[in-house]
Design an enzyme around this catalytic site. Structure first.
Site, PDB file in Angstrom:
ATOM      1  N   GLY A 123      -1.733  -4.770  -9.382  1.00  7.94           N
ATOM      2  CA  GLY A 123      -2.724  -3.294  -9.086  1.00  7.94           C
ATOM      3  C   GLY A 123      -1.993  -2.424 -10.004  1.00  7.94           C
ATOM      4  O   GLY A 123      -1.467  -2.560 -11.168  1.00  7.94           O
TER       5      GLY A 123
ATOM      6  N   ARG B  76      -8.126 -15.498  -9.216  1.00  6.99           N
ATOM      7  CA  ARG B  76      -7.997 -14.386  -9.832  1.00  6.99           C
ATOM      8  C   ARG B  76      -6.919 -14.435 -10.945  1.00  6.99           C
ATOM      9  O   ARG B  76      -6.859 -13.880 -11.869  1.00  6.99           O
ATOM     10  CB  ARG B  76      -6.898 -13.486  -8.731  1.00  6.99           C
ATOM     11  CG  ARG B  76      -6.575 -12.115  -9.013  1.00  6.99           C
ATOM     12  CD  ARG B  76      -6.529 -11.194  -7.955  1.00  6.99           C
ATOM     13  NE  ARG B  76      -5.773 -10.071  -8.295  1.00  6.99           N
ATOM     14  CZ  ARG B  76      -6.362  -9.064  -9.262  1.00  6.99           C
ATOM     15  NH1 ARG B  76      -7.490  -8.890  -9.450  1.00  6.99           N
ATOM     16  NH2 ARG B  76      -5.365  -7.884  -9.380  1.00  6.99           N
TER      17      ARG B  76
ATOM     18  N   ASN C 180       4.475   2.995  -0.310  1.00  5.63           N
ATOM     19  CA  ASN C 180       4.628   4.202   0.232  1.00  5.63           C
ATOM     20  C   ASN C 180       4.551   4.216   1.572  1.00  5.63           C
ATOM     21  O   ASN C 180       4.401   3.199   2.351  1.00  5.63           O
ATOM     22  CB  ASN C 180       3.082   5.235  -0.151  1.00  5.63           C
ATOM     23  CG  ASN C 180       3.147   6.735  -0.168  1.00  5.63           C
ATOM     24  OD1 ASN C 180       4.416   7.069  -0.021  1.00  5.63           O
ATOM     25  ND2 ASN C 180       1.975   7.048  -0.377  1.00  5.63           N
TER      26      ASN C 180
ATOM     27  N   LYS D 171       8.680  12.191   1.918  1.00  6.55           N
ATOM     28  CA  LYS D 171       7.237  12.088   1.377  1.00  6.55           C
ATOM     29  C   LYS D 171       6.123  11.822   2.405  1.00  6.55           C
ATOM     30  O   LYS D 171       4.979  12.190   2.340  1.00  6.55           O
ATOM     31  CB  LYS D 171       7.440  11.016   0.347  1.00  6.55           C
ATOM     32  CG  LYS D 171       6.028  10.881  -0.549  1.00  6.55           C
ATOM     33  CD  LYS D 171       6.546  10.031  -1.796  1.00  6.55           C
ATOM     34  CE  LYS D 171       5.348   9.915  -2.772  1.00  6.55           C
ATOM     35  NZ  LYS D 171       4.472   8.780  -2.847  1.00  6.55           N
TER      36      LYS D 171
ATOM     37  N   ASN E  95       2.968  13.836   3.023  1.00  8.86           N
ATOM     38  CA  ASN E  95       1.750  13.166   3.116  1.00  8.86           C
ATOM     39  C   ASN E  95       0.806  13.355   4.199  1.00  8.86           C
ATOM     40  O   ASN E  95      -0.376  13.512   4.365  1.00  8.86           O
ATOM     41  CB  ASN E  95       1.630  11.537   2.590  1.00  8.86           C
ATOM     42  CG  ASN E  95       2.019  11.395   1.442  1.00  8.86           C
ATOM     43  OD1 ASN E  95       2.377  10.381   1.039  1.00  8.86           O
ATOM     44  ND2 ASN E  95       2.088  12.296   0.426  1.00  8.86           N
TER      45      ASN E  95
HETATM   46  P1  NAD Z   1      -3.309  -1.526  -6.022  1.00  4.01           P
HETATM   47  O1  NAD Z   1      -4.104  -1.490  -4.849  1.00  4.01           O
HETATM   48  O2  NAD Z   1      -3.647  -0.713  -7.203  1.00  4.01           O
HETATM   49  O3  NAD Z   1      -2.530  -2.740  -6.218  1.00  4.01           O
HETATM   50  C1  NAD Z   1      -2.214  -3.722  -5.362  1.00  4.01           C
HETATM   51  C2  NAD Z   1      -2.392  -4.973  -5.827  1.00  4.01           C
HETATM   52  O4  NAD Z   1      -1.527  -6.006  -5.086  1.00  4.01           O
HETATM   53  C3  NAD Z   1      -3.750  -5.419  -5.756  1.00  4.01           C
HETATM   54  O5  NAD Z   1      -4.082  -5.906  -7.144  1.00  4.01           O
HETATM   55  C4  NAD Z   1      -3.878  -6.524  -4.828  1.00  4.01           C
HETATM   56  O6  NAD Z   1      -4.860  -7.547  -5.222  1.00  4.01           O
HETATM   57  C5  NAD Z   1      -2.535  -7.029  -4.736  1.00  4.01           C
HETATM   58  N1  NAD Z   1      -2.366  -8.026  -3.772  1.00  4.01           N
HETATM   59  C6  NAD Z   1      -2.346  -7.587  -2.527  1.00  4.01           C
HETATM   60  N2  NAD Z   1      -1.953  -8.489  -1.736  1.00  4.01           N
HETATM   61  C7  NAD Z   1      -1.338  -9.608  -2.581  1.00  4.01           C
HETATM   62  C8  NAD Z   1      -0.680 -10.817  -2.430  1.00  4.01           C
HETATM   63  N3  NAD Z   1      -0.842 -11.499  -1.081  1.00  4.01           N
HETATM   64  N4  NAD Z   1      -0.284 -11.516  -3.500  1.00  4.01           N
HETATM   65  C9  NAD Z   1      -0.558 -11.211  -4.829  1.00  4.01           C
HETATM   66  N5  NAD Z   1      -1.168  -9.736  -5.052  1.00  4.01           N
HETATM   67  C10 NAD Z   1      -1.420  -9.367  -3.909  1.00  4.01           C
HETATM   68  O7  NAD Z   1      -1.960  -0.361  -5.255  1.00  4.01           O
HETATM   69  P2  NAD Z   1      -1.175   0.571  -6.094  1.00  4.01           P
HETATM   70  O8  NAD Z   1      -1.913   1.671  -6.221  1.00  4.01           O
HETATM   71  O9  NAD Z   1      -0.448   0.109  -7.273  1.00  4.01           O
HETATM   72  O10 NAD Z   1      -0.178   0.951  -4.828  1.00  4.01           O
HETATM   73  C11 NAD Z   1       0.867  -0.074  -4.600  1.00  4.01           C
HETATM   74  C12 NAD Z   1       1.673   0.736  -3.697  1.00  4.01           C
HETATM   75  O11 NAD Z   1       2.472   1.840  -4.214  1.00  4.01           O
HETATM   76  C13 NAD Z   1       1.194   1.587  -2.357  1.00  4.01           C
HETATM   77  O12 NAD Z   1       1.898   1.531  -1.303  1.00  4.01           O
HETATM   78  C14 NAD Z   1       1.109   2.966  -3.150  1.00  4.01           C
HETATM   79  O13 NAD Z   1       1.021   3.927  -1.872  1.00  4.01           O
HETATM   80  C15 NAD Z   1       2.262   3.266  -3.601  1.00  4.01           C
HETATM   81  N6  NAD Z   1       2.054   4.082  -4.721  1.00  4.01           N
HETATM   82  C16 NAD Z   1       1.010   4.220  -5.648  1.00  4.01           C
HETATM   83  C17 NAD Z   1       1.047   4.941  -6.702  1.00  4.01           C
HETATM   84  C18 NAD Z   1      -0.210   5.110  -7.554  1.00  4.01           C
HETATM   85  O14 NAD Z   1      -0.419   5.969  -8.620  1.00  4.01           O
HETATM   86  N7  NAD Z   1      -0.829   4.076  -7.875  1.00  4.01           N
HETATM   87  C19 NAD Z   1       1.971   5.967  -6.897  1.00  4.01           C
HETATM   88  C20 NAD Z   1       2.852   6.189  -5.854  1.00  4.01           C
HETATM   89  C21 NAD Z   1       3.058   5.182  -4.983  1.00  4.01           C
HETATM   90  O1  KPL Z   2       1.453  12.696  -2.520  1.00  6.95           O
HETATM   91  C1  KPL Z   2       0.310  13.378  -2.447  1.00  6.95           C
HETATM   92  C2  KPL Z   2      -0.946  12.391  -2.427  1.00  6.95           C
HETATM   93  O2  KPL Z   2      -2.063  12.739  -2.658  1.00  6.95           O
HETATM   94  O3  KPL Z   2      -0.783  11.387  -1.836  1.00  6.95           O
HETATM   95  C3  KPL Z   2       0.035  15.021  -2.334  1.00  6.95           C
HETATM   96  C4  KPL Z   2      -1.186  15.502  -2.096  1.00  6.95           C
HETATM   97  C5  KPL Z   2       0.960  15.630  -3.338  1.00  6.95           C
HETATM   98  C6  KPL Z   2       0.949  15.115  -1.124  1.00  6.95           C
HETATM   99  O4  KPL Z   2       0.338  14.512   0.027  1.00  6.95           O
END
Ligand code: NAD
Ligand code: KPL
Length: 305
Positions: free
Chosen positions: A11, A37, A105, A184, A188
């Site tokens: 992802g 996939r 997260n 965090k 959140n």
């Molecule tokens: P996403 O949904 O974009 O990606 C997750 C991926 O994992 C998907 O492609 C899904 O198909 C895959 N997946 C799920 N189960 C699976 C399995 N059993 N085997 C293989 N693949 C599998 O999620 P993301 O946005 O990359 O977020 C990942 C984590 O990072 C979350 O906890 C999110 O809160 C945290 N996070 C994301 C961001 C961001 O900007 N995207 C920033 C900070 C933290």
């Molecule tokens: O981390 C954030 C989120 O959108 O998940 C903020 C809004 C900055 C704080 O909750």
């Protein structure tokens, strides 16, 4: 030969990490959940990283969980609610002493993985980088931030941190990763659910100062009861600062709900409420918020957990 990075989940963050590792010539494989996939990935020709409107293609090797190759280093890039099942799907391949890096997260999913695979070294990551997927196997690098890494059971930083620096992945080792994750989580919990329920941008929460203040006070008490005094310090000030600094943004939970994506509430507000109950801390506002949010999610056809 340097250790292969196995990235579980392609992802937003999985793509962001895998493409930058690959660009730095660090061996990396992505693990995809199903043969369908994998076929879709092969048809796409690789992962695409989009930075400042420039797209680069990285034809990184992809495999299924059932592939035979042993795993020494696993980066779990799934959502919190998928993390444990995803690790279980490759558990037989983990070498003794393998490292599991957890990007999730909130709190709860990391502890579940660490408890179930005690012979692996579990490293928790708190990321403030931002990425989103305009299409499958593509990621836009939308926000520059930091990745804080730490191991609650072992303060020694791993030697491969320099690989991340070489790859241009911002990272810092911290002895207090749980403090960072709790802080965090608390921020959140104060901001994100309200933005969903009021259907508003972060800055509009300033019209609900009293409610924000009550939530911060309950969160502060929960953190103190969980021995997280540092995470509790001046929480309300920080929440107000973030609300103002991100006034025009929609929170990540707001964006998830509006796009019909499952939220991670069990590992955010749900975790805060469970911790309050476990520690016998009164948390009327947090519990009421959780109930309202769960009802809202159900009414919008989304899982309430
Ligand atoms: P996403 O949904 O974009 O990606 C997750 C991926 O994992 C998907 O492609 C899904 O198909 C895959 N997946 C799920 N189960 C699976 C399995 N059993 N085997 C293989 N693949 C599998 O999620 P993301 O946005 O990359 O977020 C990942 C984590 O990072 C979350 O906890 C999110 O809160 C945290 N996070 C994301 C961001 C961001 O900007 N995207 C920033 C900070 C933290
Ligand atoms: O981390 C954030 C989120 O959108 O998940 C903020 C809004 C900055 C704080 O909750």
């Amino acid at each position: 030969m340097s250790t292969v990075w196995h990235v579980l989940g392609a992802g937003s963050l999985g793509c962001l990490w895998a493409t930058r590792l690959s660009r730095a010539a660090i061996p990396v494989r992505i693990i995809l959940r199903t043969p369908q996939r994998l076929a879709d990935y092969r048809a796409a020709g690789g992962l695409r990283l989009i930075e400042e409107s420039q797209t680069s293609l990285y034809p990184i090797t992809a495999e299924l969980p059932t592939t035979a190759e042993p795993i020494q280093r696993l980066l779990v890039a799934c959502k919190a609610y998928d993390a444990e099942t995803a690790v279980a799907s490759v558990a037989e391949r983990l070498l003794p002493g393998a490292e599991i890096l957890l990007l999730q997260n909130g709190l709860g999913s990391q502890q579940a993985v660490a408890a179930r695979w005690p012979s692996s070294r579990c490293i928790f990551i708190s990321s403030t980088e931002g990425g989103y997927r305009p299409a499958d196997f593509q990621v836009v690098h939308a926000g520059h931030g930091e990745n804080w890494l730490g191991d609650p059971l072992d303060q020694r930083p791993p030697t491969w941190l320099r690989d991340l620096a070489t790859a241009g992945i911002p990272c810092d080792w911290t002895a207090d990763i749980e403090t960072r994750l709790w802080r965090k989580l608390a921020i959140n919990c104060a901001i994100n659910p309200l933005t969903v329920l009021y259907g508003c941008r972060n800055g509009e929460l300033l019209a609900h100062r009293e409610q924000l203040s009550q939530l911060c006070e309950e969160l502060r008490r929960v953190l103190m009861a969980c021995n997280q005094a540092e995470a509790a310090h001046a929480l309300e000030d920080e929440v107000l600062r973030i609300v103002e600094a991100t006034a025009n943004n929609y929170s990540s939970m707001h964006q998830d709900v509006r796009s019909g994506r499952r939220t991670e509430i069990s590992f955010l507000l749900g975790h805060a409420c469970q911790s309050a109950q476990r520690q016998h801390v009164r948390a009327d506002e947090l519990n009421a918020l959780l109930q309202r949010l769960q009802l809202f999610l159900m009414q919008h056809g989304l899982p309430p957990d």
